[in-house]
Scaffold this motif. Structure first.
Motif, PDB file in Angstrom:
ATOM      1  N   GLY A  17     -21.615  -6.939  -7.566  1.00 14.66           N
ATOM      2  CA  GLY A  17     -21.540  -7.259  -8.988  1.00 14.66           C
ATOM      3  C   GLY A  17     -22.286  -6.257  -9.846  1.00 14.66           C
ATOM      4  N   THR A  18     -23.489  -5.849  -9.388  1.00 12.20           N
ATOM      5  CA  THR A  18     -24.277  -4.883 -10.145  1.00 12.20           C
ATOM      6  C   THR A  18     -23.598  -3.523 -10.149  1.00 12.20           C
ATOM      7  N   LYS A  19     -23.000  -3.143  -9.021  1.00 13.28           N
ATOM      8  CA  LYS A  19     -22.279  -1.869  -8.958  1.00 13.28           C
ATOM      9  C   LYS A  19     -21.070  -1.894  -9.879  1.00 13.28           C
ATOM     10  N   ALA A  20     -20.398  -3.043  -9.955  1.00 13.11           N
ATOM     11  CA  ALA A  20     -19.256  -3.158 -10.865  1.00 13.11           C
ATOM     12  C   ALA A  20     -19.698  -2.970 -12.314  1.00 13.11           C
ATOM     13  N   ASP A  21     -20.877  -3.523 -12.646  1.00  7.32           N
ATOM     14  CA  ASP A  21     -21.419  -3.305 -13.991  1.00  7.32           C
ATOM     15  C   ASP A  21     -21.655  -1.818 -14.247  1.00  7.32           C
ATOM     16  N   GLY A  22     -22.205  -1.126 -13.233  1.00 10.39           N
ATOM     17  CA  GLY A  22     -22.446   0.303 -13.381  1.00 10.39           C
ATOM     18  C   GLY A  22     -21.164   1.094 -13.516  1.00 10.39           C
ATOM     19  N   ASP A  23     -20.146   0.716 -12.727  1.00 10.29           N
ATOM     20  CA  ASP A  23     -18.854   1.397 -12.822  1.00 10.29           C
ATOM     21  C   ASP A  23     -18.219   1.188 -14.199  1.00 10.29           C
ATOM     22  N   HIS A  24     -18.345  -0.036 -14.696  1.00 11.25           N
ATOM     23  CA  HIS A  24     -17.813  -0.337 -16.031  1.00 11.25           C
ATOM     24  C   HIS A  24     -18.540   0.493 -17.079  1.00 11.25           C
ATOM     25  N   ARG A  25     -19.836   0.609 -16.926  1.00  4.64           N
ATOM     26  CA  ARG A  25     -20.623   1.413 -17.859  1.00  4.64           C
ATOM     27  C   ARG A  25     -20.201   2.882 -17.802  1.00  4.64           C
ATOM     28  N   GLY A  26     -19.981   3.390 -16.572  1.00  4.75           N
ATOM     29  CA  GLY A  26     -19.535   4.774 -16.430  1.00  4.75           C
ATOM     30  C   GLY A  26     -18.182   5.014 -17.049  1.00  4.75           C
ATOM     31  N   ARG A  27     -17.289   4.037 -16.915  1.00  4.11           N
ATOM     32  CA  ARG A  27     -15.946   4.176 -17.515  1.00  4.11           C
ATOM     33  C   ARG A  27     -16.039   4.238 -19.037  1.00  4.11           C
ATOM     34  N   LEU A  28     -16.867   3.364 -19.617  1.00  7.16           N
ATOM     35  CA  LEU A  28     -17.024   3.368 -21.072  1.00  7.16           C
ATOM     36  C   LEU A  28     -17.716   4.643 -21.557  1.00  7.16           C
TER      37      LEU A  28
ATOM     38  N   LYS B  12     -31.326  -1.629  -5.348  1.00  9.02           N
ATOM     39  CA  LYS B  12     -32.607  -2.296  -5.580  1.00  9.02           C
ATOM     40  C   LYS B  12     -32.396  -3.780  -5.874  1.00  9.02           C
ATOM     41  N   ALA B  13     -31.376  -4.096  -6.669  1.00  6.94           N
ATOM     42  CA  ALA B  13     -31.080  -5.496  -6.978  1.00  6.94           C
ATOM     43  C   ALA B  13     -30.759  -6.273  -5.702  1.00  6.94           C
ATOM     44  N   ALA B  14     -29.990  -5.656  -4.803  1.00  3.77           N
ATOM     45  CA  ALA B  14     -29.610  -6.319  -3.557  1.00  3.77           C
ATOM     46  C   ALA B  14     -30.831  -6.570  -2.674  1.00  3.77           C
ATOM     47  N   TRP B  15     -31.705  -5.574  -2.550  1.00  3.09           N
ATOM     48  CA  TRP B  15     -32.889  -5.732  -1.711  1.00  3.09           C
ATOM     49  C   TRP B  15     -33.828  -6.805  -2.256  1.00  3.09           C
ATOM     50  N   ILE B  16     -34.021  -6.816  -3.561  1.00  4.17           N
ATOM     51  CA  ILE B  16     -34.914  -7.816  -4.156  1.00  4.17           C
ATOM     52  C   ILE B  16     -34.346  -9.213  -3.945  1.00  4.17           C
ATOM     53  N   THR B  17     -33.047  -9.366  -4.115  1.00  4.53           N
ATOM     54  CA  THR B  17     -32.412 -10.668  -3.882  1.00  4.53           C
ATOM     55  C   THR B  17     -32.599 -11.103  -2.437  1.00  4.53           C
TER      56      THR B  17
END
Length: 237
Positions: A77-88, A155-160
């Motif tokens: 999910g976090t990577k998808a957010d990053g990909d969306h940010r990169g696309r924009l 980092k988000a995955a490891w913390i979770t």
């Protein structure tokens, strides 16, 4: 939460420390779910009258498998957010190159909404538009509502996962040792875990610590009660 200082050195140090997104949500989400799901298994198995060995096997399997699953889901999910940010970001770069005046007008209207007018508005538009990276960051934040920092999926995955693991193991400790009245002790340890998670979470919220602690305790306790009730329906004792 304690107020921070406003001296020049304190401000510079504080701003320099903002190097990435916060991961409070990842930690709280992982810890609560780890304690809830593990104790729900403990309660369900105890309610069904199965032996302690079943509690340990199912509990440990949950901590490892469900913890990994949550971490993987958070990563995706976090990577998808990053990909969306990169696309924009790529789209804004293209628009600035092809339609500079139109993008400049968008920037002007964004700053005008913030209350800038006259020469201050003109100067701000010129200053931001002269730095393409700053210009694009402004558009991502104010046009698309994205946060100012890049997501960190690993980092988000490891913390979770680590939060899930730490909180999820606690309900199993009384059965691992073992101790007398292990289920009652596990219930007490898990309740205390919920209270501590809620109290810690309140440091970053407007709620009083005891309100946040009680809220978390009610959520976890409800899940455990449901699991114990369902386990009781299939009591094998």
């Amino acid at each position: 939460m304690q107020d921070h200082g406003h001296g020049p050195e304190e401000i510079a140090a504080r701003l320099a420390g903002r190097q990435g997104p916060g991961h409070l949500r990842d930690a709280v989400y992982g810890a609560i779910d780890g304690a809830v799901t593990t104790f729900a298994i403990v309660a369900g198995v105890a309610g069904s009258g199965l032996p302690v060995g079943a509690i340990l096997v199912l509990g440990l399997a949950n901590v490892l498998a469900d913890g990994f699953s949550m971490a993987a889901g958070n990563y995706a999910g976090t990577k998808a957010d990053g990909d969306h940010r990169g696309r924009l970001r790529a789209r804004e770069e293209r628009h600035i190159r092809l339609y500079p005046e139109g993008e400049r007008e968008e920037l002007r209207q964004i700053l005008a909404i913030k209350g800038l007018t006259g020469e201050a508005l003109d100067s701000a538009v010129e200053a931001i538009a002269s730095n393409q990276a700053m210009w694009i960051d402004t558009m991502l934040t104010d046009e698309y509502g994205l946060g100012p920092t890049e997501p960190e999926p690993v980092k988000a995955a490891w913390i979770t996962f680590l939060a899930f693991l730490a909180a999820g193991l606690l309900p199993l400790v009384p059965f691992i040792l073992p101790v007398p009245n292990a289920f009652a002790v596990s219930a007490g340890v898990t309740s205390l875990t919920f209270v501590l998670i809620g109290a810690i979470k309140s440091r970053w919220s407007l709620a009083r610590w005891w309100v946040s602690a009680l809220e978390t305790l009610v959520i976890g306790g409800t899940a455990a009660a449901i699991a114990y009730f369902v386990g009781g329906l299939f009591n094998v004792g």
